[in-house]
Scaffold this active site. Structure first.
Site, PDB file in Angstrom:
ATOM      1  N   GLU A 234      -0.609  -2.056   5.134  1.00 54.09           N
ATOM      2  CA  GLU A 234       0.281  -1.986   6.316  1.00 54.09           C
ATOM      3  C   GLU A 234       0.097  -0.675   7.052  1.00 54.09           C
ATOM      4  OE1 GLU A 234       3.157  -1.183   9.078  1.00 54.09           O
ATOM      5  OE2 GLU A 234       3.082  -0.003   7.260  1.00 54.09           O
TER       6      GLU A 234
ATOM      7  N   ASP B  45       0.811  -1.233   0.000  1.00 55.17           N
ATOM      8  CA  ASP B  45       0.000   0.000   0.000  1.00 55.17           C
ATOM      9  C   ASP B  45       0.840   1.276   0.000  1.00 55.17           C
ATOM     10  OD1 ASP B  45       0.750  -0.885   2.604  1.00 55.17           O
ATOM     11  OD2 ASP B  45      -0.759   0.407   3.531  1.00 55.17           O
TER      12      ASP B  45
HETATM   13 ZN   LIG Z   1       4.962   3.707   6.515  1.00 51.89          ZN
HETATM   14 ZN   LIG Z   2       6.351   0.966   5.609  1.00 53.87          ZN
END
Ligand SMILES: [Zn+2]
Ligand SMILES: [Zn+2]
Length: 396
Positions: free
Chosen positions: A140, A82
């Site tokens: 994440e 991401d």
């Molecule tokens: Zn980050």
């Molecule tokens: Zn990262």
């Protein structure tokens, strides 16, 4: 020797890996929206002939590379995919084409590197025994973290890996080097939201009011004792409040004050106790002063522990691959990372890939609009990870 073979392949494929990274960098997608990214990953894996692919966690996937005797041992390698809600300020040919979205944490590097690693491992699969399980995960950067969703979606089951490795770019470390730390490495991170309630009114008549500003001031000072007096001095803890809002005026006391902060530490038992103590102290003060407080703790990622024996083996393998001088020790890092969820389930090693180049002005930190990497890092990130995985497959 297998190591030489891997190094040669990593060098041969470097330009292709850079191309993959540039494509991903130009087409970033926000957390849990990595639709095109995961399709790109799948397409690339299939073009290599890797077709044991299973979708996971909506926009993630797992893929298997089987060597000889595939059930002998399974090792997992992880990349996050991401990007962040940041407008890129770099003037580069591969600049983000998605307005307001940027790969400013290097997850494009992690994803392209793992594709490069997969290509190498798939090419030499007759040279090793066991299975490599690739995890390409979403989200994440955003709670609850794609890693926890991958685990909920059985990414660590059938087959179950005995260990997992992940890498992250590090703009503090020069390109060509990598960093490791055994044991506690990154912090848990929880968000704190307080609403302190009193009774507002004219600032000239405090005797008839309950002043939430004064209550908040007491709470802010008192909560620091959780870190200075209640925490074990050997366990790092951080408590920071970055937002305090009292919407009154010089002569107006507001009805309520909102406070927002973060609590970070490296011990799960202490983390839970600290939450309880903070709530108890804040409530005690607010009630003692005639007001009240709503105290919400939004739990973030747990702390990240690198399994010491696994990490030591990775350090030795990295030294063999890169030379002793190119493997550095890392300090504790009070940021959080959802790789920690995997390390709560199985042995894990999360290490850092140096991407800095002072001479070329590549020095910006992650999560900034000018973040970039020295792409020479992509000539070693792929091969090193393949080598670490194979060394671990051969262990025991
Ligand atoms: Zn980050
Ligand atoms: Zn990262």
């Amino acid at each position: 020797m297998l190591k030489d073979k891997i190094q040669k392949l990593a060098t041969t494929y470097k330009e292709d890996t850079i191309k993959l990274r540039r494509h991903l960098h130009a087409h970033p997608e926000l957390s849990f929206q990595e639709k095109n990214t995961v399709a790109f990953v799948e397409e690339n894996l299939r073009s290599m002939g890797i077709d044991k692919i299973d979708p996971k966690a909506n926009t993630g996937l797992v893929a298997l590379i089987e060597g000889k005797n595939p059930s002998k041992k399974v090792i997992s390698l992880r990349a996050d995919m991401d990007a962040l809600p940041i407008t890129e300020a770099n003037d580069v040919p591969y600049k983000s084409t998605n307005p307001g979205v940027m790969h400013a944490c290097g997850h494009d590097v992690h994803t392209s590197s793992l594709l490069g690693t997969a290509r190498i491992l798939n090419e030499i699969k007759d040279d090793f025994e066991g299975t490599i399980k690739l995890l390409f995960q979403p989200g994440e950067e955003k709670v609850p973290g794609g890693a926890s969703m991958m685990i909920d979606d059985k990414a660590l089951d059938n087959p179950s890996p005995s260990a997992i490795m992940g890498q992250h770019v590090m703009p503090l470390i020069p390109v060509g080097k990598v960093g490791f730390r055994k044991g506690m490495y990154m912090a848990s991170a929880d968000e704190l939201y307080l609403t302190v309630k009193g009774k507002g009114g004219h600032g000239a008549m405090p005797e008839s009011l309950v002043d939430p500003v004064l209550i908040s001031a007491h709470i802010l000072v008192a909560l620091q004792q959780v870190v200075s007096r209640k925490a074990d001095p050997k366990t790092p803890s951080v408590l920071s409040f970055g937002k305090v809002q009292a919407d009154g005026a010089t002569n107006v006391i507001p009805d309520e004050v909102t406070i927002e902060g973060t609590f970070r530490t490296l011990d799960e038992d202490w983390r839970k106790k600290a939450h309880e103590q903070m709530i108890r102290i804040a409530k005690g003060i607010a009630e003692g002063m005639g007001g009240s407080v709503d105290f919400e703790v939004r739990k973030g990622y747990p702390f990240l522990k690198n399994e010491p024996l696994l990490t030591e083996r990775c350090i030795q393998a990295a030294k063999a691959y890169l030379g002793d001088e190119n493997v550095v020790d890392l300090d504790i890092w009070m940021a959080a990372e959802d790789f920690s969820y995997y390390t709560q389930e199985i042995d894990g090693c999360f290490y850092r890939l140096g991407t800095r180049n002072d001479a070329r002005g590549i020095v910006s930190g992650v999560h900034t609009p000018t973040f970039d990497i020295d792409e020479d890092a992509l000539g070693l990130s792929t091969g090193l990870m393949a080598w670490l995985a194979l060394e671990e497959l051969q262990f025991r």
